[in-house]
Design a protein around this motif. Sequence first.
Motif, PDB file in Angstrom:
ATOM      1  N   GLY A  28       0.822  -1.215   0.000  1.00  0.00           N
ATOM      2  CA  GLY A  28       0.000   0.000   0.000  1.00  0.00           C
ATOM      3  C   GLY A  28       0.849   1.256   0.000  1.00  0.00           C
ATOM      4  O   GLY A  28       0.552   2.225  -0.703  1.00  0.00           O
ATOM      5  N   LEU A  29       1.913   1.266   0.793  1.00  0.00           N
ATOM      6  CA  LEU A  29       2.814   2.419   0.823  1.00  0.00           C
ATOM      7  C   LEU A  29       3.520   2.624  -0.517  1.00  0.00           C
ATOM      8  O   LEU A  29       3.676   3.761  -0.981  1.00  0.00           O
ATOM      9  N   ILE A  30       3.927   1.547  -1.135  1.00  0.00           N
ATOM     10  CA  ILE A  30       4.589   1.643  -2.443  1.00  0.00           C
ATOM     11  C   ILE A  30       3.625   2.184  -3.489  1.00  0.00           C
ATOM     12  O   ILE A  30       3.962   3.105  -4.243  1.00  0.00           O
ATOM     13  N   ILE A  31       2.423   1.644  -3.528  1.00  0.00           N
ATOM     14  CA  ILE A  31       1.424   2.108  -4.498  1.00  0.00           C
ATOM     15  C   ILE A  31       1.062   3.570  -4.223  1.00  0.00           C
ATOM     16  O   ILE A  31       0.969   4.380  -5.146  1.00  0.00           O
ATOM     17  N   GLY A  32       0.875   3.923  -2.964  1.00  0.00           N
ATOM     18  CA  GLY A  32       0.569   5.308  -2.609  1.00  0.00           C
ATOM     19  C   GLY A  32       1.686   6.258  -3.002  1.00  0.00           C
ATOM     20  O   GLY A  32       1.438   7.347  -3.520  1.00  0.00           O
ATOM     21  N   GLY A  33       2.917   5.837  -2.760  1.00  0.00           N
ATOM     22  CA  GLY A  33       4.059   6.662  -3.140  1.00  0.00           C
ATOM     23  C   GLY A  33       4.164   6.850  -4.639  1.00  0.00           C
ATOM     24  O   GLY A  33       4.416   7.957  -5.123  1.00  0.00           O
TER      25      GLY A  33
ATOM     26  N   PHE B  66       3.786  10.365  -6.690  1.00  0.00           N
ATOM     27  CA  PHE B  66       4.855  10.796  -7.588  1.00  0.00           C
ATOM     28  C   PHE B  66       4.300  11.089  -8.984  1.00  0.00           C
ATOM     29  O   PHE B  66       4.628  12.116  -9.586  1.00  0.00           O
ATOM     30  N   LEU B  67       3.440  10.218  -9.491  1.00  0.00           N
ATOM     31  CA  LEU B  67       2.845  10.442 -10.813  1.00  0.00           C
ATOM     32  C   LEU B  67       1.975  11.690 -10.826  1.00  0.00           C
ATOM     33  O   LEU B  67       1.983  12.456 -11.788  1.00  0.00           O
TER      34      LEU B  67
END
Length: 133
Positions: A13-18, A22-23
């Motif tokens: 979840g943190l990776i996807i949120g980050g 960023f995008l």
Amino acid sequence: MKKILLITLLVVGLIIGGMTGFLFWMTRGLEEGENLEISLIDLSLVEDGVYTGRHVAGRWTTEIKVTVENHVIVHLELIEDVTFSKEHSFRFIADGVMEAQSLDVDVEAGGTVTGKAYLKAIENALKQGIPAA
């Protein structure tokens, strides 16, 4: 087992949120930048001098110093570059402006927003050299 699954889901979840953040940051202001209007400046009205122009637009914020002599742009210096610029992007625009002695130059394919940011900063600098009526 539940603890490992919970930690794994949290990390994913943190990776996807980050990545999403960023995008969003990378594309915020893209449409406005593509549609940015560049006003043509009559160089015969610009007095001799060194003028600094700034264009503020998120990651396309830039600052350029313009030197004018005898109503001719003789030097362009990049003071602050946009985030994630390509090395040749500023030179492409600067060479075009110097050759044409105008802001009516083509921007580089794939660098439309960056090119327009540079042109807007140059425009803002040149406007400083026009005496108030």
